[in-house]
Design an enzyme around this catalytic site. Structure first.
Site, PDB file in Angstrom:
ATOM      1  N   ASP A  84      -1.595  -0.871 -34.726  1.00 39.88           N
ATOM      2  CA  ASP A  84      -1.207   0.532 -34.901  1.00 39.88           C
ATOM      3  C   ASP A  84      -2.425   1.351 -35.341  1.00 39.88           C
ATOM      4  OD1 ASP A  84       0.560   2.671 -35.101  1.00 39.88           O
ATOM      5  OD2 ASP A  84       1.197   2.164 -37.149  1.00 39.88           O
ATOM      6  N   ASP A 105      -6.800   4.630 -31.406  1.00 41.51           N
ATOM      7  CA  ASP A 105      -6.582   6.017 -31.820  1.00 41.51           C
ATOM      8  C   ASP A 105      -7.924   6.730 -31.917  1.00 41.51           C
ATOM      9  OD1 ASP A 105      -6.033   8.416 -32.944  1.00 41.51           O
ATOM     10  OD2 ASP A 105      -4.999   7.626 -34.717  1.00 41.51           O
ATOM     11  N   HIS A 177       3.314  11.511 -40.231  1.00 39.32           N
ATOM     12  CA  HIS A 177       3.590  10.215 -40.869  1.00 39.32           C
ATOM     13  C   HIS A 177       4.125  10.451 -42.282  1.00 39.32           C
ATOM     14  CE1 HIS A 177       0.378   8.422 -38.073  1.00 39.32           C
ATOM     15  NE2 HIS A 177       1.495   7.807 -37.779  1.00 39.32           N
ATOM     16  N   HIS A 207       5.144   8.986 -32.968  1.00 37.38           N
ATOM     17  CA  HIS A 207       4.798   8.421 -34.281  1.00 37.38           C
ATOM     18  C   HIS A 207       5.557   9.196 -35.362  1.00 37.38           C
ATOM     19  CE1 HIS A 207       1.277   5.699 -33.469  1.00 37.38           C
ATOM     20  NE2 HIS A 207       1.535   6.193 -32.279  1.00 37.38           N
ATOM     21  N   GLY A 208       5.497   8.669 -36.583  1.00 35.51           N
ATOM     22  CA  GLY A 208       6.162   9.379 -37.686  1.00 35.51           C
ATOM     23  C   GLY A 208       7.660   9.453 -37.499  1.00 35.51           C
ATOM     24  N   GLY A 209       8.263   8.358 -37.009  1.00 39.32           N
ATOM     25  CA  GLY A 209       9.689   8.358 -36.662  1.00 39.32           C
ATOM     26  C   GLY A 209      10.631   8.412 -37.859  1.00 39.32           C
ATOM     27  N   SER A 210      10.113   8.233 -39.079  1.00 43.00           N
ATOM     28  CA  SER A 210      10.983   8.265 -40.268  1.00 43.00           C
ATOM     29  C   SER A 210      11.367   9.690 -40.613  1.00 43.00           C
ATOM     30  CB  SER A 210      10.242   7.684 -41.481  1.00 43.00           C
ATOM     31  OG  SER A 210       9.958   6.333 -41.275  1.00 43.00           O
ATOM     32  N   ASN A 229       7.823   4.999 -33.520  1.00 41.75           N
ATOM     33  CA  ASN A 229       7.244   4.226 -34.626  1.00 41.75           C
ATOM     34  C   ASN A 229       7.931   4.558 -35.944  1.00 41.75           C
ATOM     35  OD1 ASN A 229       5.425   3.745 -32.569  1.00 41.75           O
ATOM     36  ND2 ASN A 229       3.611   4.029 -33.848  1.00 41.75           N
ATOM     37  N   THR A 232       7.861   4.286 -42.839  1.00 39.67           N
ATOM     38  CA  THR A 232       8.259   4.772 -44.161  1.00 39.67           C
ATOM     39  C   THR A 232       9.734   4.508 -44.481  1.00 39.67           C
ATOM     40  OG1 THR A 232       6.545   6.451 -44.018  1.00 39.67           O
ATOM     41  CG2 THR A 232       8.279   6.830 -45.644  1.00 39.67           C
TER      42      THR A 232
END
Ligand code: 13P
Length: 288
Positions: A84, A105, A177, A207-210, A229, A232
């Protein structure tokens, strides 16, 4: 056996669902994610940041653990082990260590440099049958001590990176994130639709799926997101359940101090979170 993430994500894009990428931090995390994926017959991606890799004593340890655990648990759903937010050097190290997929990245680099390094890594991964994720447009928030502001990707740049032959693409669309601030503007669906129109069948990564509201997740999937993704939310679920166990004094009763007992409520909480996400993303029953 580990597989790359190309086929599972191409199927997800065609079928309009997303495969969850869940970050691991240790053996317990890995076991919970794998067992939940098997129970739900869902494909899964185990994500490892460079920081988590270092914490677990190196990428080789991680690759050996995940690969061995897949066999030991009799896991038959497709499992990819994915770096990641890798640096160029990290990506090379994971290719050598036995990962089945890597993310490079280069979003913080000048675009020409991102393009050149991504091109090299497309060649290095594909020759070995690994998949490669690239990134355009910074994702906000903090990850491994690096703080980003969150910047929407340029669809034309996404097209140039896609044309290198990457297998899936992370594009910033206002996602962050970690915990979303109360004043977060939400995802930019106009940007996502424009990127999706440029890249065609290429699976897109969120990204930052929480903490993203469920309706936004569903809309993102309908606009081409095929990999989401999550880190958290699993951490917070683990923390809350562990706190509850200790505050209830259960670590003081009998052998409640045994790590296998102490960590059990947190593990159950991770499993519940992974299950909830797989159901929301629509990947349940899509393994075979
Ligand atoms: P969260 O920690 O916000 O879920 O983000 C995870 C992630 O995007 C890892 O790359």
């Amino acid at each position: 056996m580990l597989v790359n993430a190309t086929e599972m994500l191409q199927k997800a894009k065609a079928g309009k669902y997303a495969v969850g990428h869940f970050n691991t931090n240790n053996l317990e995390w890995t076991k919970c994610i794998l067992q939940t994926a098997q129970e739900l017959e869902s494909p899964v991606i185990i994500g490892v940041s460079e920081g988590a890799g270092k914490y677990m004593t190196g990428f080789k340890t991680v690759a050996t653990m995940v690969d061995t655990m897949v066999d030991a648990l009799g896991i038959t759903v497709p499992v990819a082990l994915h770096l990641d937010h890798g640096s160029y050097e990290g990506a090379i190290a994971c290719i050598k260590a036995g990962f089945s997929s890597v993310m490079f990245d280069g979003s913080h680099l000048p675009f020409e440099e991102n393009l050149a390094k991504t091109r090299e890594l497309v060649a290095a991964t594909h020759i070995l049958g690994l998949s490669l994720e690239a990134e355009v447009g910074a994702i906000g928030g903090e990850e491994d001590g690096v703080v980003g502001k969150g910047e929407c990707a340029d669809p034309a740049e996404c097209k140039l990176i896609a044309d290198l032959g990457v297998d899936f693409l992370a594009a910033g669309i206002g996602n962050i994130h970690g915990k979303y601030p109360a004043n977060w503007a939400g995802l930019s669906f106009d940007t996502l639709a424009a990127i999706n129109a440029q890249v065609g069948d290429l699976p897109l990564v969120l990204h930052g799926g929480s903490g993203i509201p469920e309706d936004m997740i569903r809309k993102a999937i309908s606009l081409g997101v095929s990999k989401i993704n999550v880190n958290t939310e699993c951490q917070l679920a683990f923390q809350a359940a562990t706190r509850e166990y200790i505050e209830a004094g259960k670590d003081l009763q009998g052998k409640g101090y045994d790590p296998r007992k102490l960590l059990a409520p947190g593990c159950e909480a991770i499993k519940a979170t992974v299950k909830e996400k797989m159901e929301l993303f629509g990947s349940v029953g899509k393994a075979f």
